[in-house]
Motif scaffolding. Structure first.
Motif, mmCIF file in Angstrom:
data_model
loop_
_atom_site.group_PDB
_atom_site.id
_atom_site.type_symbol
_atom_site.label_atom_id
_atom_site.label_comp_id
_atom_site.label_asym_id
_atom_site.label_seq_id
_atom_site.Cartn_x
_atom_site.Cartn_y
_atom_site.Cartn_z
ATOM 1 N N LEU A 169 60.860 -84.143 30.085
ATOM 2 C CA LEU A 169 60.798 -84.621 31.457
ATOM 3 C C LEU A 169 59.351 -84.893 31.865
ATOM 4 O O LEU A 169 58.422 -84.308 31.296
ATOM 5 C CB LEU A 169 61.392 -83.570 32.406
ATOM 6 C CG LEU A 169 62.873 -83.236 32.251
ATOM 7 C CD1 LEU A 169 63.237 -82.056 33.149
ATOM 8 C CD2 LEU A 169 63.735 -84.442 32.571
ATOM 9 N N LEU A 199 65.951 -85.211 43.409
ATOM 10 C CA LEU A 199 67.400 -85.398 43.298
ATOM 11 C C LEU A 199 67.943 -86.281 44.409
ATOM 12 O O LEU A 199 69.044 -86.825 44.292
ATOM 13 C CB LEU A 199 68.111 -84.040 43.331
ATOM 14 C CG LEU A 199 67.694 -83.023 42.267
ATOM 15 C CD1 LEU A 199 68.389 -81.684 42.512
ATOM 16 C CD2 LEU A 199 68.006 -83.535 40.871
ATOM 17 N N LEU A 222 64.152 -80.373 42.167
ATOM 18 C CA LEU A 222 64.016 -79.277 41.218
ATOM 19 C C LEU A 222 62.530 -78.988 41.043
ATOM 20 O O LEU A 222 61.764 -79.875 40.637
ATOM 21 C CB LEU A 222 64.622 -79.640 39.862
ATOM 22 C CG LEU A 222 66.102 -80.004 39.808
ATOM 23 C CD1 LEU A 222 66.495 -80.352 38.374
ATOM 24 C CD2 LEU A 222 66.965 -78.873 40.339
ATOM 25 N N LEU A 268 69.334 -84.721 28.737
ATOM 26 C CA LEU A 268 68.726 -84.360 30.012
ATOM 27 C C LEU A 268 69.196 -85.294 31.120
ATOM 28 O O LEU A 268 69.392 -84.869 32.264
ATOM 29 C CB LEU A 268 67.198 -84.389 29.898
ATOM 30 C CG LEU A 268 66.580 -83.435 28.874
ATOM 31 C CD1 LEU A 268 65.063 -83.466 28.978
ATOM 32 C CD2 LEU A 268 67.090 -82.017 29.054
ATOM 33 N N GLU A 269 69.397 -86.556 30.799
ATOM 34 C CA GLU A 269 69.901 -87.512 31.785
ATOM 35 C C GLU A 269 71.302 -87.117 32.239
ATOM 36 O O GLU A 269 71.634 -87.173 33.430
ATOM 37 C CB GLU A 269 69.924 -88.920 31.188
ATOM 38 C CG GLU A 269 70.377 -89.990 32.180
ATOM 39 C CD GLU A 269 70.471 -91.365 31.548
ATOM 40 O OE1 GLU A 269 71.093 -92.248 32.177
ATOM 41 O OE2 GLU A 269 69.959 -91.545 30.427
ATOM 42 N N LEU A 313 70.928 -83.999 34.563
ATOM 43 C CA LEU A 313 70.408 -84.337 35.888
ATOM 44 C C LEU A 313 71.403 -85.180 36.682
ATOM 45 O O LEU A 313 71.505 -85.042 37.910
ATOM 46 C CB LEU A 313 69.071 -85.063 35.755
ATOM 47 C CG LEU A 313 67.920 -84.229 35.177
ATOM 48 C CD1 LEU A 313 66.677 -85.090 35.009
ATOM 49 C CD2 LEU A 313 67.621 -83.020 36.061
ATOM 50 N N SER A 314 72.139 -86.048 36.011
ATOM 51 C CA SER A 314 73.150 -86.863 36.698
ATOM 52 C C SER A 314 74.211 -85.976 37.331
ATOM 53 O O SER A 314 74.655 -86.210 38.461
ATOM 54 C CB SER A 314 73.805 -87.838 35.720
ATOM 55 O OG SER A 314 72.875 -88.796 35.265
ATOM 56 N N VAL A 338 61.343 -82.634 39.888
ATOM 57 C CA VAL A 338 62.337 -83.677 39.662
ATOM 58 C C VAL A 338 63.085 -83.961 40.959
ATOM 59 O O VAL A 338 63.837 -83.105 41.449
ATOM 60 C CB VAL A 338 63.343 -83.254 38.573
ATOM 61 C CG1 VAL A 338 64.345 -84.372 38.307
ATOM 62 C CG2 VAL A 338 62.607 -82.864 37.291
ATOM 63 N N ILE A 383 73.849 -82.831 38.269
ATOM 64 C CA ILE A 383 73.246 -82.082 39.374
ATOM 65 C C ILE A 383 73.111 -82.988 40.601
ATOM 66 O O ILE A 383 73.436 -82.601 41.727
ATOM 67 C CB ILE A 383 71.889 -81.500 38.961
ATOM 68 C CG1 ILE A 383 72.061 -80.477 37.826
ATOM 69 C CG2 ILE A 383 71.204 -80.848 40.148
ATOM 70 C CD1 ILE A 383 70.761 -79.994 37.223
ATOM 71 N N ARG A 384 72.617 -84.208 40.385
ATOM 72 C CA ARG A 384 72.440 -85.146 41.501
ATOM 73 C C ARG A 384 73.761 -85.487 42.181
ATOM 74 O O ARG A 384 73.819 -85.693 43.391
ATOM 75 C CB ARG A 384 71.792 -86.440 41.001
ATOM 76 C CG ARG A 384 70.312 -86.354 40.710
ATOM 77 C CD ARG A 384 69.717 -87.734 40.532
ATOM 78 N NE ARG A 384 68.294 -87.648 40.234
ATOM 79 C CZ ARG A 384 67.795 -87.738 39.004
ATOM 80 N NH1 ARG A 384 68.612 -87.944 37.962
ATOM 81 N NH2 ARG A 384 66.489 -87.643 38.810
#
Length: 397
Positions: free
Chosen positions: A164, A355, A145, A129-130, A133-134, A353, A136-137
């Motif tokens: 999460l 970003l 999100l 998941l990290e 998300l990394s 979440v 996406i960011r």
């Protein structure tokens, strides 16, 4: 059109967690560009809800999302052989200067989830998941999100996004679990069945009376014509807003109900009817294990007094139990009729979440708003006050 290039590990970014099994993440803004990966995850070793089918959300985005200014924000994660491991079907909208990425489907999707390779999902860890998300960011295409109405489990497996930070959703979802091969009384008690049989005798005298799952285009169109005539009248009588009158919603529903998929349609319609009228309908999505109701209504004629909606619900439960389904839900909300059939709840949660720095403020505000809504809905005195206020506002000029 692709929104962002594939981010590969390990060369793509130094922040990529080495423990992740994701080798790359791609962000796509075109539904058709994502279709091959999307349908692949639907078919092979899938782990997803029927609300995230391409055939359902593509119709929704074309008819509704585009009208609302929502841009597809499809996130696809791959392994080292470029095989899709997950697909996150999101759309980005801007509110008060904040870019919010939400699941496609709006209020008409009871549950929201990514589409996962089932084996990957079973072993998904925080590092995966990290990495997601990394990636996406890194492209800063959204500030936050807003991942709402997610089931903690789907059928027999945990939802990886439950790792999460999250909170309970504003509403609950009543659920009926059905053990394969169990007797009918395990789903609906014998006493309740007898009561429904007594009511049904009045309907059985009607010429052509019966229960049907609509299969032909002509039958589906006839039932939908009836639904879009009767439902607004029922909503008005209850002093409720007609969510089906929003731009594009009727077209979306008609398209989805007429789209064939393996085993039925993107949305299936069940009906009680006779020669002279449609008496009740329930429509929803099915995936071989779960039926999930989306919308329903029943006749305005005198036959309404025989509880046709409850009779139809009994028939639907027995229909899916006979086909080996293991669960059934009647959608978000704890209406009294739902509790007659569904004794459990499907645990659902929201995750907000951030970003970007701006997204941190938005995530905090969205989280607080959801918590307040849940508090109101689960506090009878506050709920009564909110309902009275809504009635006053609807009557105001």
């Amino acid at each position: 059109m692709t929104m962002a290039a594939v981010m590969e590990s390990p060369a793509g970014t130094r922040a990529w967690p080495e423990a992740s099994r994701l080798a790359g993440v791609e962000l796509v803004s075109d539904m058709r560009a994502a279709e091959t990966a999307w349908r692949g995850l639907e078919r092979a070793n899938r782990f997803c809800t029927p609300y995230q089918r391409f055939d359902l959300l593509n119709h929704w985005q074309r008819r509704v999302g585009e009208r609302e200014g929502i841009r597809p924000f499809i996130v696809i994660g791959y392994d080292r052989d470029r095989q899709p491991l997950l697909l996150l079907p999101l759309g980005v909208t801007r509110k008060h200067g904040i870019r919010i990425a939400k699941f496609l489907g709006g209020k008409h999707a009871t549950f929201n989830m990514a589409l996962w390779d089932k084996d990957f999902a079973a072993g998904a860890a925080a590092a995966d998941l990290e990495a997601l998300l990394s990636a996406i960011r890194a492209h800063a295409l959204a500030d936050v999100l807003a991942l709402t109405r997610q089931p903690r489990r789907w059928i027999d497996q945990p939802n990886p996004f439950a790792l999460l930070p999250g909170q309970l959703s504003a509403n609950d979802c009543p659920l009926l679990n059905m053990a394969p091969g169990a007797p009918p009384a395990s789903r609906i008690s014998n006493s309740f069945r007898r009561r429904l049989k007594g009511k049904e005798r009045k309907l059985q005298s009607l010429p052509g009376y019966g229960y049907r799952l609509a299969t032909s285009d002509a039958e589906i169109k006839r039932l939908l014509d009836w639904f879009f005539t009767i439902k607004p009248q029922r909503m008005a009588a209850q002093k409720l807003p007609d969510v089906f009158a929003d731009p594009g919603i009727e077209d979306f529903i008609r398209d989805a109900c007429l789209t064939p998929i393996a085993g039925g349609h993107a949305i299936d319609i069940h009906a009680l009817q006779c020669d002279d009228e449609v008496i009740a309908i329930f429509a929803g999505v099915a995936d071989g294990q779960r039926f999930s109701m989306m919308f329903n209504t029943y006749t305005l004629s005198g036959n309404a007094k025989y509880s046709p909606g409850l009779i139809l619900m009994r028939d639907i439960i027995d229909h899916y139990a006979a086909r080996g389904f293991t669960s059934l839900d009647l959608g978000i909300g704890s209406d009294d009729y739902k509790r007659l059939f569904c004794k459990d709840d499907e645990p659902i949660f929201d995750s907000f979440v951030p970003l970007t720095l701006r997204g941190r403020i938005a995530a905090h505000g969205l989280s607080g708003l959801t918590h307040a809504k849940r508090t109101i809905k689960h506090t009878p005195a506050l709920m009564q006050m909110a309902q009275r206020l809504r009635g006053v506002l609807q009557q105001s000029p």
